[in-house]
Design a protein around this motif. Structure first.
Motif, PDB file in Angstrom:
ATOM      1  N   TYR A  72      41.224  -8.127  15.095  1.00 45.52           N
ATOM      2  CA  TYR A  72      41.449  -9.437  14.482  1.00 45.52           C
ATOM      3  C   TYR A  72      42.220  -9.405  13.169  1.00 45.52           C
ATOM      4  N   ALA A  73      42.566  -8.239  12.643  1.00 41.71           N
ATOM      5  CA  ALA A  73      43.250  -8.157  11.348  1.00 41.71           C
ATOM      6  C   ALA A  73      44.520  -9.010  11.276  1.00 41.71           C
ATOM      7  N   PRO A  74      45.360  -8.985  12.296  1.00 43.80           N
ATOM      8  CA  PRO A  74      46.591  -9.779  12.185  1.00 43.80           C
ATOM      9  C   PRO A  74      46.326 -11.280  11.969  1.00 43.80           C
ATOM     10  N   SER A  75      45.361 -11.841  12.686  1.00 42.99           N
ATOM     11  CA  SER A  75      45.090 -13.276  12.524  1.00 42.99           C
ATOM     12  C   SER A  75      44.254 -13.549  11.273  1.00 42.99           C
ATOM     13  N   PHE A  76      43.311 -12.662  10.961  1.00 43.78           N
ATOM     14  CA  PHE A  76      42.433 -12.868   9.810  1.00 43.78           C
ATOM     15  C   PHE A  76      43.233 -12.852   8.508  1.00 43.78           C
ATOM     16  N   GLY A  77      44.251 -12.013   8.451  1.00 46.33           N
ATOM     17  CA  GLY A  77      45.069 -11.888   7.252  1.00 46.33           C
ATOM     18  C   GLY A  77      45.861 -13.131   6.908  1.00 46.33           C
ATOM     19  N   ARG A  78      45.984 -14.061   7.841  1.00 43.47           N
ATOM     20  CA  ARG A  78      46.730 -15.301   7.594  1.00 43.47           C
ATOM     21  C   ARG A  78      45.923 -16.345   6.838  1.00 43.47           C
ATOM     22  N   TYR A  79      44.604 -16.140   6.743  1.00 37.64           N
ATOM     23  CA  TYR A  79      43.757 -17.120   6.064  1.00 37.64           C
ATOM     24  C   TYR A  79      43.799 -16.901   4.553  1.00 37.64           C
ATOM     25  N   PRO A  80      43.648 -17.992   3.783  1.00 35.32           N
ATOM     26  CA  PRO A  80      43.571 -17.840   2.320  1.00 35.32           C
ATOM     27  C   PRO A  80      42.384 -16.951   1.943  1.00 35.32           C
ATOM     28  N   ARG A  81      42.479 -16.295   0.794  1.00 39.20           N
ATOM     29  CA  ARG A  81      41.446 -15.355   0.350  1.00 39.20           C
ATOM     30  C   ARG A  81      40.056 -15.983   0.275  1.00 39.20           C
ATOM     31  N   GLU A  82      39.957 -17.233  -0.156  1.00 36.12           N
ATOM     32  CA  GLU A  82      38.636 -17.860  -0.261  1.00 36.12           C
ATOM     33  C   GLU A  82      37.991 -18.042   1.112  1.00 36.12           C
ATOM     34  N   ILE A  83      38.794 -18.334   2.122  1.00 37.98           N
ATOM     35  CA  ILE A  83      38.257 -18.458   3.483  1.00 37.98           C
ATOM     36  C   ILE A  83      37.911 -17.072   4.019  1.00 37.98           C
ATOM     37  N   GLN A  84      38.752 -16.075   3.749  1.00 36.72           N
ATOM     38  CA  GLN A  84      38.431 -14.701   4.159  1.00 36.72           C
ATOM     39  C   GLN A  84      37.107 -14.260   3.558  1.00 36.72           C
ATOM     40  N   SER A  85      36.879 -14.590   2.301  1.00 32.79           N
ATOM     41  CA  SER A  85      35.638 -14.206   1.629  1.00 32.79           C
ATOM     42  C   SER A  85      34.434 -14.895   2.259  1.00 32.79           C
ATOM     43  N   LEU A  86      34.553 -16.185   2.525  1.00 35.75           N
ATOM     44  CA  LEU A  86      33.471 -16.939   3.155  1.00 35.75           C
ATOM     45  C   LEU A  86      33.153 -16.383   4.542  1.00 35.75           C
ATOM     46  N   LEU A  87      34.187 -16.118   5.315  1.00 38.96           N
ATOM     47  CA  LEU A  87      33.980 -15.574   6.658  1.00 38.96           C
ATOM     48  C   LEU A  87      33.436 -14.155   6.599  1.00 38.96           C
ATOM     49  N   GLY A  88      33.915 -13.370   5.649  1.00 40.28           N
ATOM     50  CA  GLY A  88      33.412 -12.009   5.496  1.00 40.28           C
ATOM     51  C   GLY A  88      31.920 -12.004   5.244  1.00 40.28           C
ATOM     52  N   SER A  89      31.450 -12.944   4.436  1.00 37.60           N
ATOM     53  CA  SER A  89      30.013 -13.059   4.175  1.00 37.60           C
ATOM     54  C   SER A  89      29.251 -13.424   5.440  1.00 37.60           C
ATOM     55  N   ALA A  90      29.852 -14.258   6.283  1.00 38.98           N
ATOM     56  CA  ALA A  90      29.193 -14.663   7.530  1.00 38.98           C
ATOM     57  C   ALA A  90      29.136 -13.508   8.522  1.00 38.98           C
ATOM     58  N   PHE A  91      30.156 -12.658   8.528  1.00 43.42           N
ATOM     59  CA  PHE A  91      30.164 -11.514   9.439  1.00 43.42           C
ATOM     60  C   PHE A  91      29.200 -10.425   8.977  1.00 43.42           C
ATOM     61  N   ASP A  92      29.046 -10.286   7.669  1.00 42.93           N
ATOM     62  CA  ASP A  92      28.085  -9.319   7.138  1.00 42.93           C
ATOM     63  C   ASP A  92      26.678  -9.823   7.429  1.00 42.93           C
ATOM     64  N   VAL A  93      25.753  -8.918   7.511  1.00 40.24           N
ATOM     65  CA  VAL A  93      24.367  -9.302   7.759  1.00 40.24           C
ATOM     66  C   VAL A  93      23.511  -8.817   6.598  1.00 40.24           C
ATOM     67  N   ASP A  94      22.832  -9.769   5.969  1.00 40.75           N
ATOM     68  CA  ASP A  94      21.842  -9.417   4.954  1.00 40.75           C
ATOM     69  C   ASP A  94      20.612  -8.967   5.737  1.00 40.75           C
ATOM     70  N   PHE A  95      20.329  -7.682   5.692  1.00 38.97           N
ATOM     71  CA  PHE A  95      19.275  -7.135   6.534  1.00 38.97           C
ATOM     72  C   PHE A  95      17.900  -7.697   6.213  1.00 38.97           C
TER      73      PHE A  95
END
Length: 143
Positions: free
Chosen positions: A9-32
């Protein structure tokens, strides 16, 4: 899993603004600390697959997270077994439904979820920000 998904997904993910990447990155991460159940598939003494559940909504539904099987062990039904065990655990807890998010570039995952009876739903936050997000839900019978 992170390396594999990043490559896909790197090619498509890289097109998003940094703030959206950060928000999505938090959603993909799991707080154990939020994980309510984890299933580990083991062959001999070797872990070969993993999946987990975390709270999703105020109705008591749970979200399936981090379903992954070692590439050397794929094609043997391990991911199906992981999913069925998550469903068993959820039913035992009286959970009304399971939800999950995947992407349109993962045909094997899509096929698995649909074969298990998961139905497409509108992407839930924050995944509605992803053009290629697919979200699924399976209503569970607790009978």
């Amino acid at each position: 899993m992170e390396i594999e998904m990043g490559a896909i997904y790197a090619p498509s993910f890289g097109r998003y603004p940094r703030e959206i990447q950060s928000l999505l990155g938090s959603a993909f991460d799991v707080d154990f600390s939020t994980v309510v159940a984890t299933v580990l598939a083991v062959i001999g003494d070797v872990p070969v697959g993993h999946a987990g559940l975390r709270p999703y909504d105020d109705r008591g539904s749970l979200e399936v997270k981090k379903v992954v099987v070692d590439p050397a062990h794929r094609g043997r039904g391990i991911s199906r077994s992981l999913m069925l065990e998550l469903e068993r655990i959820a039913r035992e807890r009286g959970v009304p439904s399971l939800v999950l998010q995947t992407g349109d570039l993962q045909p094997a995952a899509i096929s698995l979820y649909e074969s298990l009876g998961y139905q497409l739903i509108p992407p839930y936050p924050p995944f509605q920000l992803l053009a290629n997000a697919l979200c699924y839900e399976k209503v569970l019978s607790t009978e």
